[in-house]
Motif scaffolding. Structure first.
Motif, short mmCIF file in Angstrom:
data_model
loop_
_atom_site.label_atom_id
_atom_site.label_comp_id
_atom_site.label_asym_id
_atom_site.label_seq_id
_atom_site.Cartn_x
_atom_site.Cartn_y
_atom_site.Cartn_z
N THR A 94 0.82 -1.22 0.00
CA THR A 94 0.00 0.00 0.00
C THR A 94 0.84 1.26 0.00
O THR A 94 0.37 2.31 -0.38
CB THR A 94 -0.93 0.05 1.22
OG1 THR A 94 -0.16 -0.09 2.39
CG2 THR A 94 -2.00 -1.02 1.14
N ASN A 95 2.07 1.17 0.46
CA ASN A 95 2.93 2.35 0.52
C ASN A 95 4.17 2.13 -0.33
O ASN A 95 4.83 1.11 -0.22
CB ASN A 95 3.37 2.63 1.97
CG ASN A 95 2.21 2.99 2.84
OD1 ASN A 95 1.35 3.76 2.43
ND2 ASN A 95 2.16 2.44 4.03
N ILE A 96 4.48 3.10 -1.16
CA ILE A 96 5.69 3.05 -1.97
C ILE A 96 6.54 4.24 -1.55
O ILE A 96 6.24 5.38 -1.88
CB ILE A 96 5.35 3.09 -3.47
CG1 ILE A 96 4.47 1.91 -3.83
CG2 ILE A 96 6.63 3.10 -4.30
CD1 ILE A 96 3.90 1.94 -5.22
N ARG A 97 7.57 3.97 -0.76
CA ARG A 97 8.40 5.04 -0.22
C ARG A 97 9.59 5.36 -1.11
O ARG A 97 10.14 6.44 -1.03
CB ARG A 97 8.87 4.64 1.18
CG ARG A 97 7.73 4.52 2.15
CD ARG A 97 8.23 4.13 3.53
NE ARG A 97 7.12 3.98 4.44
CZ ARG A 97 6.59 2.83 4.78
NH1 ARG A 97 7.07 1.71 4.30
NH2 ARG A 97 5.58 2.77 5.61
N ASN A 98 10.00 4.43 -1.94
CA ASN A 98 11.16 4.62 -2.78
C ASN A 98 10.71 5.25 -4.10
O ASN A 98 10.09 4.59 -4.93
CB ASN A 98 11.84 3.27 -3.03
CG ASN A 98 13.05 3.37 -3.93
OD1 ASN A 98 13.41 4.43 -4.39
ND2 ASN A 98 13.68 2.23 -4.17
#
Length: 80
Positions: free
Chosen positions: A71-75
């Protein structure tokens, strides 16, 4: 979401609600439905439900049988 979107609609725009009365949820999880606002037909806005999440990068799926999704794409350089 309905109230916020109605406050920012410009003249001639309309929010079409196809989501209905959604149950409360403690969070948004991969592969579960969640409300979204997107462009609908005739460039009106549409409040609808979509399956949430992104596919897991292949490097993290080695040896696994299913893709739980993310759900989270930090890169920001991620191929997503």
């Amino acid at each position: 979401m309905r109230q916020v979107s109605n406050a920012v609609l410009e003249d001639g725009e309309e929010l079409i609600d196809t989501a209905g009365n959604l149950p409360s949820s403690p969070g948004t999880y991969p592969d579960y439905p969640a409300p979204i606002i997107r462009h609908g037909e005739d460039w009106n806005w549409m409040l609808t439900v979509a399956r949430w999440g992104m596919p897991t990068p292949p490097v993290y799926l080695k040896g696994k049988r299913t893709d739980p999704g993310v759900t989270n794409i930090r890169n920001v350089s991620s191929p997503h």
